[in-house]
Motif scaffolding. Structure first.
Motif, PDB file in Angstrom:
ATOM      1  N   SER A 188       0.842  -1.195   0.000  1.00 34.21           N
ATOM      2  CA  SER A 188       0.000   0.000   0.000  1.00 34.21           C
ATOM      3  C   SER A 188       0.877   1.245   0.000  1.00 34.21           C
ATOM      4  CB  SER A 188      -0.917   0.011   1.233  1.00 34.21           C
ATOM      5  OG  SER A 188      -1.485   1.292   1.426  1.00 34.21           O
ATOM      6  N   SER A 189       0.619   2.165  -0.934  1.00 41.41           N
ATOM      7  CA  SER A 189       1.390   3.418  -0.936  1.00 41.41           C
ATOM      8  C   SER A 189       0.994   4.312   0.228  1.00 41.41           C
ATOM      9  CB  SER A 189       1.193   4.159  -2.263  1.00 41.41           C
ATOM     10  OG  SER A 189      -0.136   4.642  -2.397  1.00 41.41           O
ATOM     11  N   LYS A 190      -0.131   4.011   0.875  1.00 42.25           N
ATOM     12  CA  LYS A 190      -0.547   4.793   2.041  1.00 42.25           C
ATOM     13  C   LYS A 190       0.357   4.505   3.227  1.00 42.25           C
ATOM     14  CE  LYS A 190      -4.537   5.787   4.981  1.00 42.25           C
ATOM     15  NZ  LYS A 190      -6.003   5.511   5.219  1.00 42.25           N
ATOM     16  N   THR A 191       0.671   3.230   3.447  1.00 44.43           N
ATOM     17  CA  THR A 191       1.505   2.847   4.593  1.00 44.43           C
ATOM     18  C   THR A 191       2.974   2.670   4.212  1.00 44.43           C
ATOM     19  OG1 THR A 191       1.132   0.478   4.218  1.00 44.43           O
ATOM     20  CG2 THR A 191      -0.452   1.650   5.602  1.00 44.43           C
ATOM     21  N   GLY A 192       3.238   2.438   2.915  1.00 45.19           N
ATOM     22  CA  GLY A 192       4.613   2.186   2.478  1.00 45.19           C
ATOM     23  C   GLY A 192       5.113   0.810   2.888  1.00 45.19           C
ATOM     24  N   THR A 193       4.208  -0.105   3.209  1.00 44.21           N
ATOM     25  CA  THR A 193       4.605  -1.434   3.680  1.00 44.21           C
ATOM     26  C   THR A 193       3.799  -2.513   2.960  1.00 44.21           C
ATOM     27  OG1 THR A 193       2.982  -1.370   5.478  1.00 44.21           O
ATOM     28  CG2 THR A 193       5.213  -0.561   5.960  1.00 44.21           C
ATOM     29  N   TRP A 194       4.319  -3.752   3.057  1.00 44.60           N
ATOM     30  CA  TRP A 194       3.621  -4.929   2.548  1.00 44.60           C
ATOM     31  C   TRP A 194       2.847  -5.596   3.686  1.00 44.60           C
ATOM     32  CZ3 TRP A 194       3.906  -6.544  -2.583  1.00 44.60           C
ATOM     33  CH2 TRP A 194       4.909  -5.973  -3.359  1.00 44.60           C
ATOM     34  N   SER A 195       1.732  -6.197   3.348  1.00 40.83           N
ATOM     35  CA  SER A 195       1.002  -7.014   4.309  1.00 40.83           C
ATOM     36  C   SER A 195       0.741  -8.380   3.679  1.00 40.83           C
ATOM     37  CB  SER A 195      -0.329  -6.355   4.695  1.00 40.83           C
ATOM     38  OG  SER A 195      -1.150  -6.154   3.561  1.00 40.83           O
ATOM     39  N   ARG A 196       0.890  -9.422   4.479  1.00 38.50           N
ATOM     40  CA  ARG A 196       0.694 -10.787   3.987  1.00 38.50           C
ATOM     41  C   ARG A 196      -0.742 -11.233   4.257  1.00 38.50           C
ATOM     42  NH1 ARG A 196       4.060 -16.227   4.233  1.00 38.50           N
ATOM     43  NH2 ARG A 196       2.380 -17.728   4.558  1.00 38.50           N
ATOM     44  N   LYS A 197      -1.389 -11.795   3.205  1.00 37.82           N
ATOM     45  CA  LYS A 197      -2.758 -12.284   3.328  1.00 37.82           C
ATOM     46  C   LYS A 197      -2.810 -13.744   2.892  1.00 37.82           C
ATOM     47  CE  LYS A 197      -4.029  -8.110   4.398  1.00 37.82           C
ATOM     48  NZ  LYS A 197      -4.460  -7.752   5.770  1.00 37.82           N
ATOM     49  N   GLU A 198      -3.457 -14.554   3.692  1.00 36.20           N
ATOM     50  CA  GLU A 198      -3.624 -15.958   3.318  1.00 36.20           C
ATOM     51  C   GLU A 198      -4.623 -16.075   2.165  1.00 36.20           C
ATOM     52  OE1 GLU A 198      -1.764 -18.401   4.378  1.00 36.20           O
ATOM     53  OE2 GLU A 198      -0.700 -16.928   5.626  1.00 36.20           O
ATOM     54  N   ASN A 199      -4.355 -16.991   1.282  1.00 35.62           N
ATOM     55  CA  ASN A 199      -5.188 -17.212   0.108  1.00 35.62           C
ATOM     56  C   ASN A 199      -6.635 -17.513   0.513  1.00 35.62           C
ATOM     57  OD1 ASN A 199      -6.424 -18.074  -2.238  1.00 35.62           O
ATOM     58  ND2 ASN A 199      -5.051 -19.791  -2.589  1.00 35.62           N
ATOM     59  N   GLY A 200      -7.561 -16.653   0.078  1.00 36.19           N
ATOM     60  CA  GLY A 200      -8.966 -16.845   0.405  1.00 36.19           C
ATOM     61  C   GLY A 200      -9.786 -17.437  -0.728  1.00 36.19           C
ATOM     62  N   TRP A 201      -9.111 -17.886  -1.819  1.00 32.30           N
ATOM     63  CA  TRP A 201      -9.833 -18.432  -2.977  1.00 32.30           C
ATOM     64  C   TRP A 201      -9.953 -19.952  -2.956  1.00 32.30           C
ATOM     65  CZ3 TRP A 201      -5.933 -14.870  -5.491  1.00 32.30           C
ATOM     66  CH2 TRP A 201      -6.469 -13.590  -5.688  1.00 32.30           C
ATOM     67  N   GLY A 202      -9.038 -20.618  -2.272  1.00 35.63           N
ATOM     68  CA  GLY A 202      -9.030 -22.076  -2.296  1.00 35.63           C
ATOM     69  C   GLY A 202      -7.719 -22.603  -2.855  1.00 35.63           C
ATOM     70  N   ASP A 203      -7.593 -23.921  -2.893  1.00 32.41           N
ATOM     71  CA  ASP A 203      -6.330 -24.558  -3.273  1.00 32.41           C
ATOM     72  C   ASP A 203      -6.311 -24.941  -4.755  1.00 32.41           C
ATOM     73  OD1 ASP A 203      -5.536 -24.409  -0.606  1.00 32.41           O
ATOM     74  OD2 ASP A 203      -6.498 -26.331  -0.120  1.00 32.41           O
ATOM     75  N   GLU A 204      -5.105 -25.219  -5.231  1.00 33.01           N
ATOM     76  CA  GLU A 204      -4.854 -25.749  -6.567  1.00 33.01           C
ATOM     77  C   GLU A 204      -5.456 -24.871  -7.663  1.00 33.01           C
ATOM     78  OE1 GLU A 204      -5.886 -29.857  -6.821  1.00 33.01           O
ATOM     79  OE2 GLU A 204      -4.496 -30.455  -5.228  1.00 33.01           O
ATOM     80  N   LEU A 205      -5.176 -23.573  -7.571  1.00 37.26           N
ATOM     81  CA  LEU A 205      -5.577 -22.616  -8.598  1.00 37.26           C
ATOM     82  C   LEU A 205      -4.335 -22.059  -9.269  1.00 37.26           C
ATOM     83  CD1 LEU A 205      -8.333 -20.687  -6.606  1.00 37.26           C
ATOM     84  CD2 LEU A 205      -8.724 -22.255  -8.514  1.00 37.26           C
ATOM     85  N   GLN A 206      -4.373 -21.965 -10.597  1.00 40.31           N
ATOM     86  CA  GLN A 206      -3.259 -21.436 -11.376  1.00 40.31           C
ATOM     87  C   GLN A 206      -3.711 -20.216 -12.161  1.00 40.31           C
ATOM     88  OE1 GLN A 206      -2.619 -25.287 -13.396  1.00 40.31           O
ATOM     89  NE2 GLN A 206      -0.495 -25.150 -12.723  1.00 40.31           N
ATOM     90  N   ILE A 207      -2.876 -19.165 -12.154  1.00 42.60           N
ATOM     91  CA  ILE A 207      -3.216 -17.915 -12.835  1.00 42.60           C
ATOM     92  C   ILE A 207      -2.783 -17.975 -14.295  1.00 42.60           C
ATOM     93  CG2 ILE A 207      -2.872 -15.424 -12.871  1.00 42.60           C
ATOM     94  CD1 ILE A 207      -2.140 -15.579  -9.940  1.00 42.60           C
ATOM     95  N   VAL A 208      -3.640 -17.485 -15.180  1.00 43.24           N
ATOM     96  CA  VAL A 208      -3.268 -17.262 -16.577  1.00 43.24           C
ATOM     97  C   VAL A 208      -2.561 -15.916 -16.645  1.00 43.24           C
ATOM     98  CG1 VAL A 208      -4.106 -16.970 -18.933  1.00 43.24           C
ATOM     99  CG2 VAL A 208      -5.220 -18.596 -17.410  1.00 43.24           C
ATOM    100  N   ASP A 209      -1.335 -15.911 -17.132  1.00 38.88           N
ATOM    101  CA  ASP A 209      -0.509 -14.705 -17.107  1.00 38.88           C
ATOM    102  C   ASP A 209      -0.849 -13.775 -18.275  1.00 38.88           C
ATOM    103  OD1 ASP A 209       1.371 -12.842 -16.451  1.00 38.88           O
ATOM    104  OD2 ASP A 209       3.062 -13.953 -17.298  1.00 38.88           O
ATOM    105  N   ARG A 210      -2.021 -13.137 -18.186  1.00 40.39           N
ATOM    106  CA  ARG A 210      -2.400 -12.144 -19.198  1.00 40.39           C
ATOM    107  C   ARG A 210      -2.888 -10.856 -18.538  1.00 40.39           C
ATOM    108  NH1 ARG A 210      -5.036 -16.664 -22.114  1.00 40.39           N
ATOM    109  NH2 ARG A 210      -3.440 -17.530 -23.490  1.00 40.39           N
ATOM    110  N   GLY A 211      -2.329 -10.544 -17.385  1.00 42.84           N
ATOM    111  CA  GLY A 211      -2.661  -9.299 -16.715  1.00 42.84           C
ATOM    112  C   GLY A 211      -3.886  -9.406 -15.833  1.00 42.84           C
TER     113      GLY A 211
END
Length: 395
Positions: A188-211
């Motif tokens: 976030s540019s508001k805090t200038g820091t990263w935050s870690r979030k656990e995957n809330g979509w489910g397991d065994e999902l692969q992203i198509v690399d088209r943006g």
């Protein structure tokens, strides 16, 4: 009095400041039309100071350009394809204002900001993740996320109508053998820091690399199993948008032959059907809340390119949807052309010849650029460096 003359007389009594204030509340598509009202209005709209307030439209595409320097080393810097007859809102597309980098590889362009991988001049093996604004010649170096997991992808999102801050998503790999989505780090540019979030979509999902697509405050990603995933910038809301059976067309080694984008506040899904008559099918999520897809257009590939036996991502690539109208953009390998297609009237337009020859190489990422003439607030602070001698310039 004639009503048209009465309206013209009323408009003539408006002060320039009031005209600019009214224009600032209109969509960019209307601004383009109002340039033609008079030379006075054209001057008001194109005035550098006024343009900071007035919405801008798609002006072209950034892309990575490769060359050799004087030591025969490969160097990569951004270049730009202009699609409008207007003054470019930046001084140099190679982002020369970012000194001390020998490679600047543009990865994502969103609402005027560009996310880049940058390699330093010294030490040569060090890399920065940078978000910059070409129009104001300022940039921010992102801190390390502190995560040693492999990154499947990065996604920059920014919409000043929703929030003045920008965000960067880092999708991590849960399994090095299969590339499944792990957890998600959000900068976030508001805090200038990263935050870690656990995957809330489910397991065994692969992203198509088209943006990714940022819409309604949510980042949207396409997966190999024909779902669109969505998550908000706080990592609190996770959702899945299913696709209809006719939308699920795939290639066995490339996955879904599809493209997602957004225009006029709606989510678009375009799939490519090969076979006897190759065509594009365009679907629109007109009502986001209901999740109901509507089939909108069927586009013949031969109508666009004049040839029948063309293959998606072999002979041509779909690179963008215009943010204000039903127009799509393609690059064509056989002629090295940038082409637009108006889906409402079926008009094909060759915009220009491409500088980079596409033969025998993967398609370059052409990143749609809408100027943003001010800087979003940032906890890190925006850097500005006009000393250019620190960078290895192209010969």
């Amino acid at each position: 009095m004639d009503p048209s003359k009465k309206s013209a007389s009323a408009a003539a009594n408006l002060t320039d400041d009031l005209i600019v204030e009214i224009l600032s509340r209109l969509p960019a598509k209307s601004i383009c039309r109002f340039k033609c009202v008079s030379w006075h209005w054209y001057g008001l709209i194109t005035n550098p100071e006024h343009r900071k307030k007035i919405p801008q439209t798609l002006s072209g595409f950034f892309y990575p350009s490769c060359s050799l320097n004087h030591e025969n080393d490969i160097v990569i810097f951004p270049d730009f394809v202009d699609i409008v007859e207007d003054e470019e809102p930046f001084s140099d597309p190679s982002l020369i204002f970012m000194a001390n980098y020998r490679l600047i590889v543009p990865k994502i362009c969103y609402n005027g900001l560009i996310f880049c991988f940058c390699k330093k001049t010294s030490p040569r093996d060090e890399r920065d993740l940078v978000v910059c604004n070409p129009a104001t010649e300022k940039w921010v170096v992102l801190p390390n996320s502190g995560d040693e997991s492999i990154a499947l992808g990065y996604y920059l999102v920014f919409d000043p109508t929703i929030s003045p801050y920008f965000y960067v998503f880092q999708i991590t790999d849960a399994d090095e053998d299969y590339g499944y989505i792990g957890h998600v780090n959000i900068y976030s540019s508001k805090t200038g820091t990263w935050s870690r979030k656990e995957n809330g979509w489910g397991d065994e999902l692969q992203i198509v690399d088209r943006g990714g697509v940022f819409l309604n405050g949510m980042l949207h990603l396409l997966t190999y199993d024909f779902k669109i995933l969505a998550v908000d910038t706080q990592g609190k809301t996770w959702s899945t948008i299913p696709l209809l059976e006719p939308m699920t067309i795939s290639c066995f080694w490339k996955g879904p032959e599809a493209f997602i984008g957004q225009s006029q506040g709606r989510l678009y899904y375009i799939n490519m059907r090969a076979g006897g008559t190759p065509k594009l099918s365009v679907w629109i999520l007109e009502d986001y809340a209901s999740r109901e897809w509507k089939f909108k257009y069927s586009i013949s590939i031969s109508q666009i390119f004049g040839e029948k036996d063309l293959m998606f991502e072999r002979d041509y690539a779909l690179i963008a949807i215009h943010p204000e109208c039903n127009m799509v953009f393609f690059v064509c390998r056989c002629e090295d052309k940038l082409i637009s297609y108006d889906m409402d009237c079926g008009k094909v337009c060759v915009i220009c010849s491409l500088k980079e020859h596409l033969c025998d190489r993967p398609f370059l990422p052409y990143l749609p650029y809408v100027p943003y003439l001010s800087d979003p607030p940032s906890a890190q602070g925006w850097k500005r460096n006009l000393q250019r001698e620190g960078r290895e310039l192209l010969p």
